[in-house]
Design an enzyme around this catalytic site. Structure first.
Site, PDB file in Angstrom:
ATOM      1  N   CYS A   1      23.811  45.458  19.337  1.00  0.00           N
ATOM      2  CA  CYS A   1      23.302  44.997  18.042  1.00  0.00           C
ATOM      3  C   CYS A   1      21.845  44.550  18.185  1.00  0.00           C
ATOM      4  CB  CYS A   1      24.159  43.843  17.528  1.00  0.00           C
ATOM      5  SG  CYS A   1      23.504  43.140  16.009  1.00  0.00           S
TER       6      CYS A   1
ATOM      7  N   CYS B   1      29.467  39.296  14.564  1.00  0.00           N
ATOM      8  CA  CYS B   1      29.313  40.741  14.769  1.00  0.00           C
ATOM      9  C   CYS B   1      29.910  41.089  16.130  1.00  0.00           C
ATOM     10  CB  CYS B   1      27.825  41.091  14.731  1.00  0.00           C
ATOM     11  SG  CYS B   1      27.423  42.626  15.565  1.00  0.00           S
TER      12      CYS B   1
ATOM     13  N   GLU C   1       0.834  -1.214   0.000  1.00  0.00           N
ATOM     14  CA  GLU C   1       0.000   0.000   0.000  1.00  0.00           C
ATOM     15  C   GLU C   1       0.863   1.256   0.000  1.00  0.00           C
ATOM     16  OE1 GLU C   1      -1.819  -0.538   3.829  1.00  0.00           O
ATOM     17  OE2 GLU C   1      -1.953  -2.670   3.345  1.00  0.00           O
TER      18      GLU C   1
ATOM     19  N   CYS D   1      28.463  44.494  10.201  1.00  0.00           N
ATOM     20  CA  CYS D   1      27.235  43.769  10.572  1.00  0.00           C
ATOM     21  C   CYS D   1      26.031  44.404   9.868  1.00  0.00           C
ATOM     22  CB  CYS D   1      27.040  43.829  12.087  1.00  0.00           C
ATOM     23  SG  CYS D   1      25.413  43.260  12.593  1.00  0.00           S
TER      24      CYS D   1
ATOM     25  N   LYS E   1       2.228   4.617   1.485  1.00  0.00           N
ATOM     26  CA  LYS E   1       2.296   5.153   2.843  1.00  0.00           C
ATOM     27  C   LYS E   1       1.826   6.602   2.762  1.00  0.00           C
ATOM     28  CE  LYS E   1       5.226   5.220   6.923  1.00  0.00           C
ATOM     29  NZ  LYS E   1       5.044   6.615   7.325  1.00  0.00           N
TER      30      LYS E   1
ATOM     31  N   TYR F   1      -6.466   1.219   6.589  1.00  0.00           N
ATOM     32  CA  TYR F   1      -5.370   0.299   6.295  1.00  0.00           C
ATOM     33  C   TYR F   1      -5.235  -0.875   7.256  1.00  0.00           C
ATOM     34  CZ  TYR F   1      -2.776   3.483   9.431  1.00  0.00           C
ATOM     35  OH  TYR F   1      -2.365   4.258  10.477  1.00  0.00           O
TER      36      TYR F   1
ATOM     37  N   CYS G   1      23.815  46.290  12.706  1.00  0.00           N
ATOM     38  CA  CYS G   1      24.232  47.410  13.550  1.00  0.00           C
ATOM     39  C   CYS G   1      25.503  48.089  13.045  1.00  0.00           C
ATOM     40  CB  CYS G   1      24.431  46.950  14.987  1.00  0.00           C
ATOM     41  SG  CYS G   1      25.884  45.913  15.207  1.00  0.00           S
TER      42      CYS G   1
ATOM     43  N   ASP H   1       0.728  10.254   3.633  1.00  0.00           N
ATOM     44  CA  ASP H   1       1.264  11.200   4.599  1.00  0.00           C
ATOM     45  C   ASP H   1       0.114  11.984   5.235  1.00  0.00           C
ATOM     46  OD1 ASP H   1       3.218  12.329   6.023  1.00  0.00           O
ATOM     47  OD2 ASP H   1       3.972  13.634   4.435  1.00  0.00           O
TER      48      ASP H   1
ATOM     49  N   LYS I   1      10.736   3.531   2.680  1.00  0.00           N
ATOM     50  CA  LYS I   1      10.644   4.990   2.590  1.00  0.00           C
ATOM     51  C   LYS I   1      11.282   5.488   1.303  1.00  0.00           C
ATOM     52  CE  LYS I   1      10.131   7.519   6.021  1.00  0.00           C
ATOM     53  NZ  LYS I   1       9.082   8.363   6.593  1.00  0.00           N
TER      54      LYS I   1
HETATM   55  S1  IVH Z   1       0.054   0.367   8.938  1.00  0.00           S
HETATM   56  C1  IVH Z   1       0.549  -1.774  12.462  1.00  0.00           C
HETATM   57  N1  IVH Z   1      -0.418   1.321   6.541  1.00  0.00           N
HETATM   58  O1  IVH Z   1       2.495   5.374   8.956  1.00  0.00           O
HETATM   59  C2  IVH Z   1       1.060  -0.804  11.537  1.00  0.00           C
HETATM   60  N2  IVH Z   1       0.408   2.800   8.203  1.00  0.00           N
HETATM   61  O2  IVH Z   1       4.879   4.731  11.036  1.00  0.00           O
HETATM   62  C3  IVH Z   1       0.335   0.441  11.582  1.00  0.00           C
HETATM   63  N3  IVH Z   1       0.649   5.105   7.469  1.00  0.00           N
HETATM   64  O3  IVH Z   1       1.210   5.717  12.180  1.00  0.00           O
HETATM   65  C4  IVH Z   1       0.431   1.241  10.422  1.00  0.00           C
HETATM   66  N4  IVH Z   1      -0.068   4.807   5.412  1.00  0.00           N
HETATM   67  O4  IVH Z   1      -0.062   6.821  10.310  1.00  0.00           O
HETATM   68  C5  IVH Z   1       0.018   1.590   7.778  1.00  0.00           C
HETATM   69  N5  IVH Z   1      -0.917   2.035   4.399  1.00  0.00           N
HETATM   70  C6  IVH Z   1      -0.486   2.306   5.631  1.00  0.00           C
HETATM   71  C7  IVH Z   1      -0.102   3.605   6.038  1.00  0.00           C
HETATM   72  C8  IVH Z   1       0.349   3.808   7.334  1.00  0.00           C
HETATM   73  C9  IVH Z   1       0.378   5.689   6.290  1.00  0.00           C
HETATM   74  C10 IVH Z   1       1.203   5.802   8.659  1.00  0.00           C
HETATM   75  C11 IVH Z   1       0.414   5.577   9.914  1.00  0.00           C
HETATM   76  C12 IVH Z   1       1.368   5.085  10.950  1.00  0.00           C
HETATM   77  C13 IVH Z   1       2.686   5.402  10.333  1.00  0.00           C
HETATM   78  C14 IVH Z   1       3.654   4.297  10.701  1.00  0.00           C
END
Ligand code: IVH
Length: 677
Positions: free
Chosen positions: A436, A430, A115, A413, A117, A227, A416, A119, A316
């Protein structure tokens, strides 16, 4: 009055229609009917509910319009909301799979739910008998805040799951976020109305979800992707996470359309790279991919440690980079007079925020980059780290709008006009000191800041105004401010003036480490301030200390000791301290720790890894040292204990392998409390 059967049927049908269109409109951005028709359906529903007294929480007529709440109620998560371990490259991803296979004694490849991640902000939704009963933030993972009033306003989150599942409690977890488009439109509208500009989608979502007034939250077009599932009572889940997603999607819960099930880690890596390639065209911000073992029984077997499940991993993405132009370079004067070059950039959206200036640190850095004004540069921003100019794009000649100009250190500076002094090889300072205004402003900002005296409401802009108007010239003047003086300033009413005065009063009750840090002695950061305070116990001891006794303090070297001596041998600094104490600034006495018997961790070696969320890392380190422990950077068989915050990686793995005691942040804080008591 008995409600006619016909009416009950119509109300039920209307509710379903309204929810159906809500979903199409909010989560799929694909309305089937014009807004006016939708409004007519909703109005009819409201009318019937009012006439026959049929209002209930689960009805879509009850989404907006709730009253503002007075404050947040704490919610305890029965099953902790964990965070994720993370990797940054292919090799670490492969070792994740190897670890899984080893633990499961599995030969064949595993299936993963992959999935994006997203933000945003992690939340938990609790459905009782299919009706949304409570929504909460993740908080520290164990305790969050009740945000039901705001979550009810999010059109794509069902108040009632499609089938009426009786005698069940089902907790759904997911990420609440704002789409890039939603964020853009919100800012455009806000700009037109002269309102505030939101920094990035994530912060905006976080702010909206923590609104006290749901009517305000309802104005932010929040979305959610579910999720995972938390607590489940009275219901048998399918065997895999991917089937759970299909099921809850049928129930009306929004799930991420960009998810996929992949077989084996190589296929997962392909998924991650494909996701990275389309990152910029996705309608929402992501910072990586999440890979989860799809089979729920295997998840159970793998289990979790205190911070994160063993069956999931975040891959990441690298920091985002963008190109832009350096429009100018200005020189800022810091609290101790250091001159720092700051690049003014043509605004550029990178890593989720608009960047229009960034520090260049010192003249050496400018030389290393070979940077001139007018250059095209690459700016990088990773996570919450401050943006950085990473390199100059080779000169593009005539295409540049700005003339290239070398960057020269000013002769005097900029604030001043005092002479600049060279300090070491790369720093300029300075020589103006207290005369200053820039140094004065910065030292007052530092004094009032959160980690120092923590004067809420006394921010940068206000301090600049107060110094420019010569209402205050030093930190001691803060405590002489009157409500009348404050109320006479632009944009400051009686109410905010009174609030600020109260905050100033409150700050008088402080602690010795905070006060020492607030003084802004060169090189003395929070950790050193804490060391000094715990070592000497009283301020007079520090003021009187000679170089020899100062270097006895852990982490204080000869240079820092010299800075501390210079600071306290300056009579005006001592007079300033007396003036502050005379205004009522005070702190509780702490026991001095010269004595080794007061060091319960003597002989132990600690390693800190991962991110600590409740206390700055240097503070944790200083406390450990104050208690007699050594703090090491790597784990070995000599390590006594590893403190692992979220995101801990190889050090944690090594500690587990060597059977070394591991504490999570909460356990660690409990230990400190106990030892320091
Ligand atoms: S699973 C048990 N799935 O990432 C695991 N987290 O550092 C719980 N997040 O606090 C998280 N997309 O806010 C999961 N598809 C996804 C996610 C996701 C974003 C965030 C979530 C969590 C942080 C984990």
């Amino acid at each position: 009055m008995a409600v006619p059967e016909k009416i009950l049927r119509e109300v039920s049908a209307l509710r379903q229609q309204v929810e159906h269109h809500n979903r199409l409109y909010h989560s799929q951005d694909a309305p089937e009917i014009p807004d006016a028709d939708f409004d007519a359906l909703l109005r009819r529903l409201e009318e019937l509910e009012a006439k026959y007294a049929l209002q209930e929480d689960a009805s879509p007529s009850q989404r907006v319009g709730g009253e503002a709440i007075a404050g947040f109620t704490q919610v305890r998560h029965e099953i902790a909301m964990l965070s994720l371990n993370k990797v940054f490259d292919e090799a670490d991803l492969k070792s994740f799979e190897l670890r899984l296979k080893k633990r499961l004694e599995a030969e064949s490849s595993l299936q993963y739910s992959c999935e994006p991640k997203v933000d945003g902000i992690a939340v938990s939704l609790l459905y009782k008998d299919g009706v949304l009963e409570r929504a909460a933030t993740r908080g520290d993972g164990t305790t969050g805040e009740d945000i039901t009033h705001n979550v009810r306003t999010i059109g794509s989150i069902p108040l009632q799951l499609k089938p009426k599942i009786k005698n069940t409690v089902i907790e759904i977890r997911g990420e609440i976020f704002l789409t890039k488009e939603g964020f853009k439109k919100l800012n455009e509208a806000s700009e037109k109305e002269g309102g505030k500009i939101f920094v990035n989608p994530r912060n905006t979502a976080a702010g909206a979800i923590r609104q006290l007034d749901p009517k305000k939250a309802a104005k932010i077009p929040l979305q959610m992707y579910c999720y995972s599932v938390g607590r489940v009572d009275g219901f048998k889940l399918p065997k895999t996470l991917s089937e759970v997603f299909s099921l809850i999607s049928e129930w009306g819960l929004p799930v991420n359309p960009d998810r996929s099930v992949e077989n084996g880690i190589d296929a997962c890596l392909k998924y991650c790279l494909a996701l990275l390639a389309k990152r910029s065209v996705l309608p929402y911000e992501i910072d990586g991919a999440v890979l989860k073992v799809d089979n729920l029984e295997l998840q159970r077997q793998l289990g979790s440690n205190a911070r994160s499940p063993r069956w999931a991993m975040a891959y990441k993405f690298p920091a985002e980079e963008k190109s832009t132009t350096v429009l100018d370079v200005e020189f800022q004067v810091g609290r101790t007079g250091t001159i720092t070059p700051v690049a003014r950039l043509e605004p550029v959206f990178v890593g989720g925020v608009t960047v229009s200036n960034t520090t260049l640190h010192n003249m050496d850095e400018i030389e290393r980059l070979g940077l001139q004004i007018g250059d095209r540069v690459i700016v990088r921003r990773a996570g919450d780290v401050i943006p950085k100019v990473v390199k100059v794009i080779p000169h593009e000649g005539a295409s540049n709008k700005i003339e290239r100009k070398p960057i020269l250190i000013p002769e005097v500076c900029p604030a001043c006009a005092s002479a600049l002094e060279k300090d070491g090889d790369v720093l300029y300072r300075c020589s103006g000191g207290i005369i200053c205004p820039a140094q004065r402003k910065e030292s007052i900002k530092h004094f009032a800041s959160r980690s120092a005296m923590d004067i809420e409401g006394l921010g940068s802009k206000l301090i600049e105004l107060l110094v420019d108007k010569e209402i205050i010239t030093s930190v001691a003047d803060i405590y002489a401010l009157t409500p009348e003086q404050l109320a006479s300033l632009e944009r400051m009413g009686d109410k905010s003036a009174a609030k600020l005065i109260a905050a100033i009063q409150k700050s008088k009750q402080t602690s010795l480490p905070r006060f020492l840090f607030a003084l802004g002695i060169r090189e003395v950061g929070e950790a050193t301030a804490l060391q000094l305070a715990t070592h000497f116990g009283i301020l007079d001891g520090i003021i009187a200390a000679d170089l020899d006794s100062l270097v006895q303090v852990p982490d204080v070297g000869p240079i820092m000791a010299e800075h501390i001596r210079v600071f306290f041998s300056n009579k005006s600094n001592v007079a300033l301290i007396e003036k502050l104490q005379g205004s009522g600034v005070t702190w509780p006495v702490i026991e001095a720790s010269y004595d080794d018997s007061a060091k319960p961790l003597l002989g132990e070696t600690y390693v800190l890894t991962g991110s600590l969320e409740k206390m700055p890392r240097n503070e944790a380190k200083a406390m450990l040292i104050a208690l007699g422990a050594k703090v090491a950077g790597s784990v070995s068989k000599n390590t006594s204990c590893v403190v692992a915050g979220p995101g801990a990686g190889s050090k944690l793995a090594k500690a587990e392998e060597l059977g070394i005691k591991v504490l999570d942040e909460e356990e660690f804080i409990a230990l400190l409390d106990e030892l320091m008591a």
